[in-house]
Design an enzyme around this catalytic site. Structure first.
Site, PDB file in Angstrom:
ATOM      1  CG  ASN A   1       8.903  -3.636  -4.820  1.00 43.78           C
ATOM      2  OD1 ASN A   1       9.237  -4.099  -5.798  1.00 43.78           O
ATOM      3  ND2 ASN A   1       9.145  -2.477  -4.500  1.00 43.78           N
TER       4      ASN A   1
ATOM      5  CG  HIS B   1       0.702 -12.329  -0.908  1.00 45.18           C
ATOM      6  ND1 HIS B   1       0.486 -13.750  -0.362  1.00 45.18           N
ATOM      7  CD2 HIS B   1       1.215 -11.555   0.411  1.00 45.18           C
ATOM      8  CE1 HIS B   1       0.763 -13.832   0.833  1.00 45.18           C
ATOM      9  NE2 HIS B   1       1.403 -12.632   1.501  1.00 45.18           N
TER      10      HIS B   1
ATOM     11  CG  ASP C   1      -6.103   1.307  -6.443  1.00 38.71           C
ATOM     12  OD1 ASP C   1      -5.275   0.580  -5.391  1.00 38.71           O
ATOM     13  OD2 ASP C   1      -6.449   2.154  -5.923  1.00 38.71           O
ATOM     14  CB  THR C   2      -7.677  -4.464  -5.843  1.00 38.13           C
ATOM     15  OG1 THR C   2      -6.921  -4.941  -6.775  1.00 38.13           O
ATOM     16  CG2 THR C   2      -8.788  -5.416  -5.281  1.00 38.13           C
TER      17      THR C   2
ATOM     18  CG  PHE D   1      -3.117 -10.396   0.074  1.00 38.15           C
ATOM     19  CD1 PHE D   1      -3.353 -11.340  -1.027  1.00 38.15           C
ATOM     20  CD2 PHE D   1      -3.468  -9.042  -0.084  1.00 38.15           C
ATOM     21  CE1 PHE D   1      -3.407 -10.706  -2.166  1.00 38.15           C
ATOM     22  CE2 PHE D   1      -3.719  -8.512  -1.260  1.00 38.15           C
ATOM     23  CZ  PHE D   1      -3.954  -9.236  -2.210  1.00 38.15           C
TER      24      PHE D   1
ATOM     25  CG  ASP E   1      -7.782 -13.309  -0.064  1.00 39.53           C
ATOM     26  OD1 ASP E   1      -8.602 -12.784  -0.742  1.00 39.53           O
ATOM     27  OD2 ASP E   1      -6.627 -13.690  -0.301  1.00 39.53           O
TER      28      ASP E   1
ATOM     29  CG  HIS F   1     -10.335  -8.965  -7.238  1.00 41.55           C
ATOM     30  ND1 HIS F   1     -10.574 -10.395  -6.723  1.00 41.55           N
ATOM     31  CD2 HIS F   1      -9.296  -8.416  -6.796  1.00 41.55           C
ATOM     32  CE1 HIS F   1      -9.664 -10.390  -5.469  1.00 41.55           C
ATOM     33  NE2 HIS F   1      -9.112  -9.157  -5.884  1.00 41.55           N
TER      34      HIS F   1
HETATM   35  P1  IMP Z   1      -4.104  -3.306  -3.754  1.00 43.34           P
HETATM   36  O1  IMP Z   1      -4.485  -2.267  -4.611  1.00 43.34           O
HETATM   37  O2  IMP Z   1      -4.108  -4.530  -4.655  1.00 43.34           O
HETATM   38  O3  IMP Z   1      -2.989  -2.912  -2.872  1.00 43.34           O
HETATM   39  O4  IMP Z   1      -5.305  -3.564  -2.911  1.00 43.34           O
HETATM   40  C1  IMP Z   1      -5.809  -2.640  -1.872  1.00 43.34           C
HETATM   41  C2  IMP Z   1      -6.093  -3.428  -0.808  1.00 43.34           C
HETATM   42  O5  IMP Z   1      -7.512  -4.072  -1.117  1.00 43.34           O
HETATM   43  C3  IMP Z   1      -5.371  -4.350  -0.153  1.00 43.34           C
HETATM   44  O6  IMP Z   1      -4.353  -3.747   0.824  1.00 43.34           O
HETATM   45  C4  IMP Z   1      -6.312  -5.304   0.466  1.00 43.34           C
HETATM   46  O7  IMP Z   1      -6.657  -4.775   1.690  1.00 43.34           O
HETATM   47  C5  IMP Z   1      -7.398  -5.383  -0.422  1.00 43.34           C
HETATM   48  N1  IMP Z   1      -7.250  -6.515  -1.337  1.00 43.34           N
HETATM   49  C6  IMP Z   1      -6.750  -6.475  -2.622  1.00 43.34           C
HETATM   50  N2  IMP Z   1      -6.760  -7.611  -3.310  1.00 43.34           N
HETATM   51  C7  IMP Z   1      -7.044  -8.556  -2.392  1.00 43.34           C
HETATM   52  C8  IMP Z   1      -7.483 -10.039  -2.571  1.00 43.34           C
HETATM   53  O8  IMP Z   1      -7.055 -10.512  -3.459  1.00 43.34           O
HETATM   54  N3  IMP Z   1      -7.975 -10.126  -1.473  1.00 43.34           N
HETATM   55  C9  IMP Z   1      -8.315  -9.786  -0.221  1.00 43.34           C
HETATM   56  N4  IMP Z   1      -7.995  -8.548  -0.309  1.00 43.34           N
HETATM   57  C10 IMP Z   1      -7.556  -7.791  -1.139  1.00 43.34           C
END
Ligand code: IMP
Length: 195
Positions: free
Chosen positions: A8, A11, A68-69, A148, A151, A176
């Site tokens: 949800n 961004h 997941d990042t 966010f 970044d 990514h």
């Molecule tokens: P998520 O799995 O995409 O929710 O990412 C986990 C965390 O990695 C996020 O809460 C951010 O702290 C960081 N993150 C993920 N993608 C980005 C991005 O594109 N820019 C900056 N931080 C990111």
């Protein structure tokens, strides 16, 4: 084709819907009627992404992908990695996360890092994984107001701006998530052509 993006986060939905072809109707978790918090307790990005995709699929039965990042900093042996959102605590505060990262890197000469996104797809009850990576460096001060998470302190290789100083278009060309998502889209168009 209807495809649920298991998030949800507005961004992310904006980033991804900008590069989604019109043949794919992207639904958020709310659109798909999944309103509960999905646990993210697995020890790897792959594990978390697949857990979320399976969870949503079991609730709504639609084709779904979850991402997941993590920010993986080489001199910190891959930290914050899978813990990127909660690096400085359960409040998931981006500014506190950056402060903690700055402290951890204070005495490190090597500030190289990468963002790594893993996407888990469940399509017609089969499971797939895709990965996207962008390499770069953590700078010692925050720059820029867009974007966010981390970044404002991440400068991708070959650029002088941080992700937070780039427009969404520029970030989408190299990020990514865009990289992993374009692999997903290529795969989806190949599958659709065969059908
Ligand atoms: P998520 O799995 O995409 O929710 O990412 C986990 C965390 O990695 C996020 O809460 C951010 O702290 C960081 N993150 C993920 N993608 C980005 C991005 O594109 N820019 C900056 N931080 C990111």
């Amino acid at each position: 084709m209807k495809l649920v993006f298991a998030t949800n986060n507005q961004h992310k939905i904006k980033e991804i819907s900008d590069i989604t072809p019109s043949s794919v109707k992207l639904l958020s978790l709310t659109d798909a009627g999944v309103n509960e918090d999905i646990p993210e307790d697995e020890p790897t990005l792959e594990g978390n992404a697949m857990f979320k995709a399976r969870y949503v699929h079991s609730r709504c039965g639609l084709n779904v992908f979850a991402d997941d990042t993590g920010l993986e900093v080489y001199s910190l042996r891959g930290a914050p990695g899978v813990h990127s959102a909660r690096y400085a605590g359960e409040s998931k505060n981006p500014s506190a996360n950056i402060d903690k990262l700055m402290s951890a890197l204070k005495d490190k000469a090597d500030r190289r890092a990468r963002f790594r996104t893993v996407i888990a797809l469940i399509l017609d009850n089969k499971e797939y994984l895709f990965e996207g990576i962008v390499e770069g460096e953590i700078i010692p001060e925050r720059r820029g107001h867009d974007g966010f998470g981390y970044d404002p302190v991440f400068v991708p290789d070959g650029f002088s701006q941080t992700f937070a100083e780039m427009s969404l278009d520029e970030k989408n060309r190299i990020s990514h998530r865009a990289n992993a998502f374009s692999k997903l889209l290529t795969f989806l168009s190949e599958i659709t052509e065969k059908q």
